[in-house]
Structure formats: C-alpha cells, structure tokens
Motif scaffolding. Structure first.
Motif, PDB file in Angstrom:
ATOM      1  N   LYS A  22      -5.225 -43.296 -10.566  1.00 42.41           N
ATOM      2  CA  LYS A  22      -6.300 -42.998  -9.609  1.00 42.41           C
ATOM      3  C   LYS A  22      -7.603 -42.651 -10.315  1.00 42.41           C
ATOM      4  O   LYS A  22      -8.696 -43.033  -9.855  1.00 42.41           O
ATOM      5  CB  LYS A  22      -5.875 -41.837  -8.702  1.00 42.41           C
ATOM      6  N   CYS A  23      -7.524 -41.931 -11.459  1.00 41.91           N
ATOM      7  CA  CYS A  23      -8.737 -41.608 -12.220  1.00 41.91           C
ATOM      8  C   CYS A  23      -9.401 -42.885 -12.741  1.00 41.91           C
ATOM      9  O   CYS A  23     -10.641 -43.026 -12.701  1.00 41.91           O
ATOM     10  CB  CYS A  23      -8.402 -40.676 -13.375  1.00 41.91           C
ATOM     11  N   SER A  25      -9.146 -45.901 -11.474  1.00 38.68           N
ATOM     12  CA  SER A  25      -9.726 -46.682 -10.367  1.00 38.68           C
ATOM     13  C   SER A  25     -10.959 -46.007  -9.797  1.00 38.68           C
ATOM     14  O   SER A  25     -11.922 -46.681  -9.395  1.00 38.68           O
ATOM     15  CB  SER A  25      -8.677 -46.887  -9.271  1.00 38.68           C
ATOM     16  N   ALA A  26     -10.975 -44.648  -9.774  1.00 42.76           N
ATOM     17  CA  ALA A  26     -12.139 -43.940  -9.232  1.00 42.76           C
ATOM     18  C   ALA A  26     -13.352 -44.109 -10.130  1.00 42.76           C
ATOM     19  O   ALA A  26     -14.502 -44.087  -9.657  1.00 42.76           O
ATOM     20  CB  ALA A  26     -11.807 -42.456  -9.071  1.00 42.76           C
ATOM     21  N   LEU A  29     -15.307 -47.230  -9.080  1.00 48.86           N
ATOM     22  CA  LEU A  29     -15.710 -47.393  -7.674  1.00 48.86           C
ATOM     23  C   LEU A  29     -17.207 -47.188  -7.537  1.00 48.86           C
ATOM     24  O   LEU A  29     -17.766 -46.215  -8.070  1.00 48.86           O
ATOM     25  CB  LEU A  29     -14.961 -46.405  -6.779  1.00 48.86           C
ATOM     26  N   GLN A  34     -15.625 -43.972  -0.646  1.00 49.18           N
ATOM     27  CA  GLN A  34     -14.286 -44.243  -1.180  1.00 49.18           C
ATOM     28  C   GLN A  34     -14.009 -43.411  -2.433  1.00 49.18           C
ATOM     29  O   GLN A  34     -12.892 -42.928  -2.635  1.00 49.18           O
ATOM     30  CB  GLN A  34     -14.154 -45.734  -1.508  1.00 49.18           C
ATOM     31  N   LYS A  35     -15.044 -43.268  -3.251  1.00 53.87           N
ATOM     32  CA  LYS A  35     -14.881 -42.488  -4.479  1.00 53.87           C
ATOM     33  C   LYS A  35     -14.569 -41.030  -4.172  1.00 53.87           C
ATOM     34  O   LYS A  35     -13.686 -40.419  -4.798  1.00 53.87           O
ATOM     35  CB  LYS A  35     -16.148 -42.599  -5.326  1.00 53.87           C
ATOM     36  N   GLN A  36     -15.296 -40.453  -3.179  1.00 55.79           N
ATOM     37  CA  GLN A  36     -15.045 -39.053  -2.818  1.00 55.79           C
ATOM     38  C   GLN A  36     -13.634 -38.888  -2.247  1.00 55.79           C
ATOM     39  O   GLN A  36     -12.955 -37.888  -2.517  1.00 55.79           O
ATOM     40  CB  GLN A  36     -16.095 -38.587  -1.790  1.00 55.79           C
ATOM     41  N   LYS A  38     -11.055 -40.721  -3.013  1.00 53.24           N
ATOM     42  CA  LYS A  38     -10.134 -40.836  -4.153  1.00 53.24           C
ATOM     43  C   LYS A  38     -10.133 -39.565  -4.998  1.00 53.24           C
ATOM     44  O   LYS A  38      -9.081 -39.098  -5.444  1.00 53.24           O
ATOM     45  CB  LYS A  38     -10.544 -42.030  -5.017  1.00 53.24           C
ATOM     46  N   LEU A  39     -11.332 -38.985  -5.188  1.00 59.43           N
ATOM     47  CA  LEU A  39     -11.428 -37.745  -5.968  1.00 59.43           C
ATOM     48  C   LEU A  39     -10.721 -36.591  -5.265  1.00 59.43           C
ATOM     49  O   LEU A  39     -10.109 -35.728  -5.921  1.00 59.43           O
ATOM     50  CB  LEU A  39     -12.897 -37.400  -6.226  1.00 59.43           C
ATOM     51  N   THR A  93     -16.017 -37.104 -12.093  1.00 54.58           N
ATOM     52  CA  THR A  93     -16.837 -36.422 -11.078  1.00 54.58           C
ATOM     53  C   THR A  93     -18.194 -36.014 -11.605  1.00 54.58           C
ATOM     54  O   THR A  93     -19.088 -35.667 -10.823  1.00 54.58           O
ATOM     55  CB  THR A  93     -16.110 -35.166 -10.571  1.00 54.58           C
TER      56      THR A  93
END
Length: 223
Positions: A22-23, A25-26, A29, A34-36, A38-39, A93
């Motif tokens: 997930k890190c 892929s984020a 992005l 979508q990024k938020q 995922k985070l 982030t």
C-alpha cells in the motif's frame, strides 16, 4: 514454541506485506482523494501492527527463558520492520521528500540508540531472571538438604531405638535361659531325692515283709 505467538506472527507478516504494498502504491498516486484514503488505511494498519507487536512481546516474556530468548530476537526484527514501515509512511505523507529523508536519518540514528538500549535492558532483565532462578534452585537445594538431614536423623533415632529394643530383648532372653538352667537343676535335684526316697521306701517295705514272714514262720512252726 508458543502457538499464540505463532498466530500473532502470521497476522503481523501478512499485515506487514500488505502495508508495504500500500505504501508503494500510495507513493505513485496523483489523485489526492484516493491517496488520502490509502494513507488512512495504512495508518490504521500500522496501528494494528503496533498492537500485534505488543501482544507478541507480552506472550514471549511469559514463556520459559530458553524459548523467550529466541522469540524476543525474532520480535526485534519485527520491530525494526515496523519502524521501516513507519518511515515509509512518513515519507509518503511528507510534502517535502528531502526533509523527510533527513528526518528519517535522524530517526534511524535514534532508533539504533534506543534499540541498543532496549537490547541491553533485555539482556540485563534476562541476567537478573537467570540469577533469580539460580537463587531459587539454591534455596530449593538447601531445603532438600535440610529435609534429607532431618530424615537421616530420624532414621538414626529409629535405629537407636531398635538397637535398645534388641538389647532389652537379649537381656530378657538371657534371663529366661538362666531361669531354665535353674529349673533344670531343681528338677534334677528333686528327681534324685525321689529316687533316693523310693529306695528307702522299698527297703523299708522289704524289711517289714521279711519281719512279717519271720513272725509267721515262728508262730506256725514253733507253737
């Protein structure tokens, strides 16, 4: 090996692999929404990983020292892995990648110091625990020695009493033997007296019979 620890371990490994994906892929992005999202998922996953690490730590410390040492070594690797995931999450982030890299280096240095201190504390705790276990074994050995000594004293006392009883019985038997010897002597003396009396009585009866026959002879042949 603890089945509970293994269960937590499997959960953590699956969660760690999922968070790493997930890190990655984020980081690529471009859609902020979508990024938020995922985070947020990554943050929740890291919190769950922290909980699993604490559970594994508690479970490992409740086991025997030999097993505990192995599990704590594995746990240190998982803690290092989780710290790496946290750094990746912070880098993703952070709006300034360079600043994030500098903070990551500082955190890595601090983490190494804290890790070394934690390892020293764990070694000291294990040493204290081993000393306590050695003290318990010494105390148990002393108690066993005292119990054995008390048992030995009790056995010696019993043997002494049995010896006294045997000596007393021997004295009684010796006294009985003396009484039997005396009785034999008395019976022998009585037997001799009875034999002597029989001869005297027999002689007396024979003399009386001879006297009676002699009187009858004179009366019959000289009257």
């Amino acid at each position: 090996m603890s089945e509970v620890f293994e269960g937590y371990e499997r959960q953590y490994c699956e969660l760690s692999a999922n968070l790493s994906r997930k890190c990655n892929s984020a980081a690529v992005l471009s859609d902020q929404e979508q990024k938020q999202q995922k985070l947020s998922e990554i943050k929740a996953g890291i919190d769950d990983a922290d909980v699993l690490i604490r559970k594994m730590d508690l479970e490992a410390r409740s086991l025997q020292p030999s097993v505990k040492a192995v599990l704590l070594a594995k746990l240190r690797e998982y803690k290092s892995d989780l710290n790496q995931l946290k750094r990746e999450f912070k880098r993703v982030t952070s709006p300034n990648p360079n600043q994030a890299s500098r903070e990551e280096l500082l955190e890595s240095g601090n983490a190494n110091v804290h890790s070394a201190s934690a390892e020293q504390r764990e070694r000291m705790a294990m040493s204290v625990e081993r000393l306590n276990e050695s003290g318990d074994r010494i105390t148990e050995s002393r108690r066993t020695i005292l119990e054995t000594e008390e048992l030995g004293i009790s056995i010696l006392q019993d043997l002494h009493q049995q010896r006294e009883t045997l000596l007393h019985s021997h004295k009684k038997l010796h006294g009985v033997d003396d009484a039997i010897d005396k009785s034999k002597k008395v019976l022998t003396a009585m037997s001799r007296r009875m034999t002597k009396h029989k001869w005297i009585v027999g002689s007396t009866i024979g003399a009386l019979i001879f006297a009676i026959l002699l009187i009858l002879y004179f009366k019959l042949f000289h009257s």
